[in-house]
Design a protein around this motif. Structure first.
Motif, PDB file in Angstrom:
ATOM      1  N   GLY A 117     -27.113  32.352  16.049  1.00 32.87           N
ATOM      2  CA  GLY A 117     -28.072  32.045  14.997  1.00 32.87           C
ATOM      3  C   GLY A 117     -29.472  32.440  15.378  1.00 32.87           C
ATOM      4  O   GLY A 117     -29.741  32.977  16.460  1.00 32.87           O
ATOM      5  N   PHE A 118     -30.395  32.153  14.462  1.00 34.86           N
ATOM      6  CA  PHE A 118     -31.803  32.502  14.630  1.00 34.86           C
ATOM      7  C   PHE A 118     -32.666  31.282  14.325  1.00 34.86           C
ATOM      8  O   PHE A 118     -32.385  30.525  13.387  1.00 34.86           O
ATOM      9  N   HIS A 119     -33.738  31.141  15.105  1.00 40.05           N
ATOM     10  CA  HIS A 119     -34.708  30.080  14.890  1.00 40.05           C
ATOM     11  C   HIS A 119     -35.915  30.665  14.168  1.00 40.05           C
ATOM     12  O   HIS A 119     -36.460  31.691  14.586  1.00 40.05           O
ATOM     13  N   VAL A 120     -36.329  30.017  13.087  1.00 41.25           N
ATOM     14  CA  VAL A 120     -37.374  30.522  12.208  1.00 41.25           C
ATOM     15  C   VAL A 120     -38.627  29.665  12.350  1.00 41.25           C
ATOM     16  O   VAL A 120     -38.547  28.440  12.357  1.00 41.25           O
ATOM     17  N   TYR A 150     -38.689  21.537  11.167  1.00 39.04           N
ATOM     18  CA  TYR A 150     -39.309  21.007   9.959  1.00 39.04           C
ATOM     19  C   TYR A 150     -39.545  19.501  10.070  1.00 39.04           C
ATOM     20  O   TYR A 150     -39.251  18.740   9.143  1.00 39.04           O
ATOM     21  N   GLU A 151     -40.090  19.058  11.190  1.00 37.77           N
ATOM     22  CA  GLU A 151     -40.385  17.637  11.352  1.00 37.77           C
ATOM     23  C   GLU A 151     -41.383  17.152  10.305  1.00 37.77           C
ATOM     24  O   GLU A 151     -41.369  15.982   9.921  1.00 37.77           O
ATOM     25  N   THR A 186     -36.448  17.379   2.855  1.00 40.50           N
ATOM     26  CA  THR A 186     -36.564  18.480   3.807  1.00 40.50           C
ATOM     27  C   THR A 186     -35.316  19.348   3.787  1.00 40.50           C
ATOM     28  O   THR A 186     -35.398  20.581   3.810  1.00 40.50           O
ATOM     29  N   ALA A 187     -34.149  18.731   3.717  1.00 37.51           N
ATOM     30  CA  ALA A 187     -32.890  19.484   3.698  1.00 37.51           C
ATOM     31  C   ALA A 187     -32.771  20.342   2.450  1.00 37.51           C
ATOM     32  O   ALA A 187     -32.389  21.518   2.516  1.00 37.51           O
ATOM     33  N   LEU A 188     -33.055  19.787   1.293  1.00 37.94           N
ATOM     34  CA  LEU A 188     -32.915  20.526   0.042  1.00 37.94           C
ATOM     35  C   LEU A 188     -33.846  21.735   0.009  1.00 37.94           C
ATOM     36  O   LEU A 188     -33.452  22.826  -0.420  1.00 37.94           O
ATOM     37  N   GLU A 189     -35.063  21.553   0.474  1.00 32.61           N
ATOM     38  CA  GLU A 189     -36.014  22.664   0.464  1.00 32.61           C
ATOM     39  C   GLU A 189     -35.663  23.695   1.540  1.00 32.61           C
ATOM     40  O   GLU A 189     -35.839  24.902   1.339  1.00 32.61           O
ATOM     41  N   LEU A 198     -31.810  21.619  10.846  1.00 32.33           N
ATOM     42  CA  LEU A 198     -33.128  21.025  11.046  1.00 32.33           C
ATOM     43  C   LEU A 198     -33.219  20.496  12.467  1.00 32.33           C
ATOM     44  O   LEU A 198     -32.414  19.651  12.868  1.00 32.33           O
ATOM     45  N   PHE A 199     -34.190  20.979  13.224  1.00 30.67           N
ATOM     46  CA  PHE A 199     -34.439  20.385  14.538  1.00 30.67           C
ATOM     47  C   PHE A 199     -35.352  19.169  14.351  1.00 30.67           C
ATOM     48  O   PHE A 199     -36.498  19.125  14.791  1.00 30.67           O
ATOM     49  N   ALA A 200     -34.841  18.190  13.666  1.00 31.56           N
ATOM     50  CA  ALA A 200     -35.486  16.911  13.373  1.00 31.56           C
ATOM     51  C   ALA A 200     -34.336  15.948  13.072  1.00 31.56           C
ATOM     52  O   ALA A 200     -33.282  16.373  12.577  1.00 31.56           O
TER      53      ALA A 200
END
Length: 590
Positions: A117-120, A150-151, A186-189, A198-200
């Motif tokens: 995967g890729f981290h954005v 996206y904390e 946060t998840a929906l967006e 999500l790293f949160a």
């Protein structure tokens, strides 16, 4: 068995008779107990119905934008096993790496070779994120993870996605339903633009006021409450098409060092680690987070030698897997952080986390070389093939559970529709207002007709929230004090002529950005106090700065520096809304 029960019943009846109790008394007591039990159940059901109603109401603007549905556990297991059987050793190992977009060459080639995967970057505009996630997904034969930090929500000043305050605002609001909605929004967006990990949230207990990097990113310092809020966030997020994360295992709260810049340790023995750092995980792991992220700190309670938890088999296998029973994906923190980059070579950074029990190596800057190191370690017997297969199977199973192998790519038109308004605005307003905390009232609220001086200072370019606070507070005079002390004379003059002086401190928590005032700004605070004008200190960011407030001053804490936070602070100062937040950490000297 029936005879034994009869004898027991007879014995109980005999004892009751001997004590002067009759059957009618027993029946009355039993009826009363049942009534009490039913009342408790009814109250719990009503509370749950109200909570559900509040959650649904705040999420109503997202109707029609639900994330794709995943598949059953059995179907995911079958797909993962079949897919794993088709992968070569190199392709299997590649699944164990998530790399940072913008920090690697030829991401399209990495997608083709089977990278996991890729981290954005969280500041990448939404349409740009969608374009790159869709393009790379077309290149990949195995579905890709796309992760982001996206904390603070997905939104920024430049998009109509929702900008949210830091986790400590949830701790101050002290409501599980708001944490659940925060994860859902946060998840929906995120999923609308192709992000599926999500790293949160942060499950660290911030019990060290000098912590320069966790601080307001933590829900607070009460271990159980941190765990409950983290669990609520995870549930909200994972019910809406993403995998969420608990980080940074086994804890990053009790340190005064930022692992982005240096290696450090978490002090204490096993008892203190179990009661404090590990307590949130004992609560939040029940929410079954898709990921747990390790820290690069050395937990002294676990390893005699100075070993980052990322490389510690005791931490990742003995404690997280065996003692706590976690069976999801364990990822390292970013391997380009100085805490490990400056102490370990590229081979160790690739191989040692996997030997310790990690499944994913995050943000290694030379992934092809790292993959080769792991393949060599398998081929020479240093790393068992079964260990690599175990991690790859977990990763593939999680991708299937999200439906990444069957779901269509996110649609640009759908994203455009979602961005026509800030759909999480009502939630963001509710959260920021619920979080504002009046620690000491002092001269609050500001009364109509009082002359107000607003003096603002910060540790970053806080132009947006400063301008919003000036607009919504409406002071008679305003001044800003720079990090070097520029503007102090104007600030002191404004305070001297006012009935109330509001000192607003904008203190962001971030990498290489200590959340505190400079000595020059602290001198300005003291000079304003010496004018004799009643003072209110409003902290937008790290609550520990409230200790700088004069003992007679009012103190308001808001935990973040978004424009919405500035508006909520202005409303509290003017008495337009009541502050209901609680301070989720102890502030020494306050």
């Amino acid at each position: 068995m029936r005879l034994a029960l009869t004898l027991v019943a007879a014995l109980i009846a005999g004892v009751s008779g001997a004590l002067g109790l009759d059957a009618s008394t027993d029946r009355a007591d039993a009826a009363e107990a049942r009534a009490d039990s039913l009342a408790v159940v009814a109250a719990d059901s009503l509370a749950e119905a109200r909570r559900r109603s509040a959650v649904d109401s705040l999420l109503a603007p997202y109707a029609g934008f639900e994330a794709p549905r995943g598949v059953s556990r059995a179907e995911a297991e079958a797909w993962a096993d079949a897919r794993l059987a088709e992968l070569s050793l190199e392709e299997t190992v590649a699944q164990l790496f998530i790399v940072e977009l913008g920090a690697v060459r030829d991401p399209d080639g990495l997608a083709r070779m089977g990278i996991g995967g890729f981290h954005v970057s969280r500041r990448t505009p939404p349409r740009e994120v969608l374009a790159v996630t869709n393009r790379l997904s077309r290149r990949a034969d195995v579905p890709l993870f796309f992760s982001a930090d996206y904390e603070w929500g997905v939104g920024t000043a430049r998009s109509n996605f929702t900008e949210l305050p830091a986790a400590m605002a949830y701790g101050a609001a002290d409501r599980d339903d708001l944490a659940e909605v925060g994860g859902a929004v946060t998840a929906l967006e995120a999923r609308a633009q192709g992000i599926n990990v999500l790293f949160a949230s942060v499950a660290d207990v911030n019990n060290n006021p000098l912590n320069p990097i966790i601080n307001t990113r933590s829900f607070g310092e009460d271990p159980r409450r941190v765990g409950e809020l983290a669990a609520a966030y995870v549930r909200g997020a994972q019910a809406n098409g993403v995998l969420a994360t608990l980080k940074h295992f086994p804890g990053h709260g009790n340190t005064d060092t930022d692992t982005h810049v240096a290696f450090a340790a978490v002090p204490g023995d096993w008892r203190s680690l179990w009661q404090t750092e590990l307590a949130p995980y004992r609560v939040a792991l029940d929410a079954e987070p898709g990921f747990v992220m390790s820290t690069h700190l050395w937990a002294r309670a676990l390893d005699d030698a100075a070993t980052p938890a990322t490389f510690s088999r005791v931490a990742l296998t003995d404690v997280l897997r065996d003692s706590l029973g976690y069976d999801g994906i364990v990822t390292t923190d970013a391997m380009n952080m100085a805490a490990v980059r400056d102490r370990y070579g590229p081979r160790d950074r690739a191989v040692l986390p996997l030997k310790a029990g990690a499944d994913v190596v995050l943000n290694e800057t030379s992934p092809r070389r790292a993959i080769r190191y792991v393949v060599d370690a398998v081929e020479n017997g240093e790393l068992p093939r079964a260990r690599v297969d175990e991690s790859a199977r977990r990763i593939l199973r999680a991708k299937a559970r999200l439906g990444l192998h069957t779901a269509p790519p996110p649609d640009r038109a759908r994203l455009d529709r979602m961005l026509t308004e800030v759909r999480g605005a009502r939630f963001a307003d509710a959260l920021t207002r619920a979080a504002v905390t009046v620690v000491r009232s002092g001269p609050l609220p500001i009364r109509r007709g009082q002359r107000v001086a607003l003096v603002q200072m910060g540790n970053f370019d806080a132009g947006r929230p400063m301008t919003r606070l000036e607009r919504d507070l409406g002071p008679d005079r305003a001044a800003r004090v720079s990090s070097s002390g520029g503007g102090q004379s104007t600030a002191v003059s404004a305070a001297r002529e006012a009935d109330v002086a509001v000192i607003a401190m904008h203190l962001r928590v971030g990498m290489r950005l200590p959340p505190r005032l400079t000595s020059a700004q602290q001198r300005a605070v003291e000079a304003i106090r010496e004018t004799g004008t009643p003072v209110v200190v409003a902290v937008l960011g790290s609550p520990y700065a409230a200790a700088l407030a004069p003992p007679e001053a009012g103190v308001v804490v808001a935990y973040d520096e978004t424009t919405r936070t500035a508006s909520a602070v202005a409303d509290v100062l003017r008495g337009r809304i009541e502050a209901t937040g609680r301070l989720p950490v102890d502030v020494p000297g306050l």
